[in-house]
Design an enzyme around this catalytic site. Sequence first.
Site, PDB file in Angstrom:
ATOM      1  N   GLU A 148      -3.039   7.467 -86.019  1.00 17.92           N
ATOM      2  CA  GLU A 148      -3.806   7.855 -84.845  1.00 17.92           C
ATOM      3  C   GLU A 148      -2.889   7.693 -83.649  1.00 17.92           C
ATOM      4  O   GLU A 148      -2.459   6.573 -83.343  1.00 17.92           O
ATOM      5  CB  GLU A 148      -5.014   6.928 -84.664  1.00 17.92           C
ATOM      6  CG  GLU A 148      -6.276   7.454 -85.280  1.00 17.92           C
ATOM      7  CD  GLU A 148      -7.470   6.552 -85.001  1.00 17.92           C
ATOM      8  OE1 GLU A 148      -8.461   6.707 -85.716  1.00 17.92           O
ATOM      9  OE2 GLU A 148      -7.417   5.697 -84.094  1.00 17.92           O
ATOM     10  N   ASP A 151     -12.632   1.384 -74.719  1.00 17.66           N
ATOM     11  CA  ASP A 151     -11.641   0.436 -75.208  1.00 17.66           C
ATOM     12  C   ASP A 151     -11.780  -0.931 -74.552  1.00 17.66           C
ATOM     13  O   ASP A 151     -12.125  -1.039 -73.379  1.00 17.66           O
ATOM     14  CB  ASP A 151     -10.235   0.987 -74.945  1.00 17.66           C
ATOM     15  CG  ASP A 151      -9.888   2.101 -75.908  1.00 17.66           C
ATOM     16  OD1 ASP A 151      -9.903   1.824 -77.131  1.00 17.66           O
ATOM     17  OD2 ASP A 151      -9.647   3.226 -75.468  1.00 17.66           O
TER      18      ASP A 151
END
Lengths: 279, 423
Positions: A50, A61
């Site tokens: 990724e 996040d």
Amino acid sequence: MNGRIERAFARARDAKRKLLVTYLCIGDPNEAESLALAKACVDAGADILELGSPFSDPTADGPVIARASERSIAAGGGLTMTLRVATALRASYTELPLVLFGYYNPLYVRGTGKAVLAAREAGIDALLVVDLPFGHGDELMTAARANDLRVVPLVAPTSTDAHVARLLQHGADAGFVYYVSVAGVTGNAAAPLLEAAARATQVRAQTGLPVVIGFGIDGPEKAKLAARGADGVVVGTAIVREIENATSPDARIANVKALVSCLRTALDGESAPEAPHPR
Amino acid sequence: MPVDEKLVPAPMPVPEADSREGYYGAFGGRFVSETLMFALDELTVAMKDVVASAAFQAEWRELLASYVGRPTPLSSADRLARALDAEHTKIARLFLKREDLCHTGAHKINNALGQVLLAKRMGKARIIAETGAGQHGVATATAAALLGLPCDVFMGESDVARQAPNVARMTMLGARVIPVTSGSKTLKDAMNEALRDWVTNVGTTYYCIGSAAGPHPYPELVASFQSVIGEEARAQILAATGALPDGVVACVGGGSNAIGMFRAFMKDDSVALFGVEAAGHGVHTDKHAATLTAGRKGILHGSLSYVLSNDEGQVQEAHSISAGLDYPGVGPEHAHLKDSARARYLSATDHEAITAATLVTRTEGILPALETAHAFARVRDIAAILSAERGRPVTLAFCLSGRGDKDLATYLRERERAEKDPS
């Protein structure tokens, strides 16, 4: 159809092996090191990469990846750099699946169609856009399909049955499903992985798509636990933390390699689930 | 490998206005992580079923009357009008909608009370909010105290420093003020952190957004609660003059007071709508917050709107002396009003806002918030534009969105600086 993702899952299934997906925030700490770190992940046993394209406002996040994003942007990171790194990786690895992971604004600002085309030219296989829920990004979906790219859908503990049903209708070319283990941001140490594994098994059966579990998997024990219910696991924050904490480029490579190897070993001790073949 | 250009699909056709739920023309939508989708669905249902109900409306409006002090007055600002237009050729009448007289000192309480009341009806146990100038934080902390819910307010570290009186008020009200140290340490980053908290505690926590921004249904929810401003102002100006105003003026950061003022006049074709953004050091510098004037289309905090972002799609730091306007995004309905030309958006610099605040204070005896002062700085120009279009002096209704006590230190500092260095 390029099929790298489908082949990767099929190979793992045949070998009764769990996939290890590793996340890097590209550009943290700089472009050259990101490329080296990505190769280190592959050498140590990662099956899918990724490539995180940093965004100034990474609301999904936690603090570790948010800091990495800030460092990357300060070092010139962004979609352009991430695609450059993808191009370099593709030159070295013809069969390695590459997932572009990021937020929608950088793609939108470039022009969604142009961004998707650029991703394809860089050798990207799939897009995972965290703030573009499945079914809400028609323009991206259309462009991705036209360019033979997968758009990986997220399923969360809070996802409704209707959401999973939509995946059934439209997700045949999604490549795989990313199951978010916990209602929260990345790097959540309290993720209930046993529950996540159970739910991932359900989603896998319902959708017929391979499922990987991510969020809160920070070491071998948790990787093993989560992998019980899925085709593979995603590790991000733990790797980014190694990069943040190491004091030299060599130490960063060594520590990331050590962590990924350790995860690989743990997963290889866990056999693949006996579930119906994803189509 | 060469790729056929024909493989690149044409852009999606822009849909007709409001054809999709949660969109204003091409703008709006719901760009959030999958984890939050159910909470936004839940809130959309609550907005339709609960907020629209007679019982909820009665309870909220009773609080607006007995607690907030609504309806707020509409003041005729004659001395200010003459100071701006001594010849009487441009401004016929200037009316001020006095949101500064709301309990807590700004329009923010209209929305905060509505949302916290809704949170209570939805059975949520905790309130979170983001704040820039601290006005929405104070309003949310106030509503949470009144209705007995714990409240955490995220506030950029820079704003905590420059809006100290409001931090003290929130603390006194029992709210926890959480300084945010990431990014530009202002409103944008406070909203990031609030979203992270919400996604983590989504089952039990209600996120009370203060701007007419964010993912659907927030822009609509906030606009519906703030619409009380324009509803009252429209009735009041009709009662005072027997006619609708020629123009309506409000400052725009995220745009909640402006949309609240505009909504009631939206279908009155004769009423021109003007929003004033913060130009900071000037829209041609890299230090401003004039998103509609100088931004581009993009996605920030859950909706598609105008955003200050660079070519790589990174959101840029905004700058304004006013913490409440210091935001690189703007509510999606304003983006639509701009693109459809229903509303016009101008901007005013830090310096112009300070000068305007002094003039308003000394002609009307009203100390406006720095945010509001930006809109005051453009009244003369707006009157000039509109009177030229209509061939006569015009009547303006101005949303005086908040009072300036919180900004006194800034006003005094800037005035002192100007006296030392008159350039």
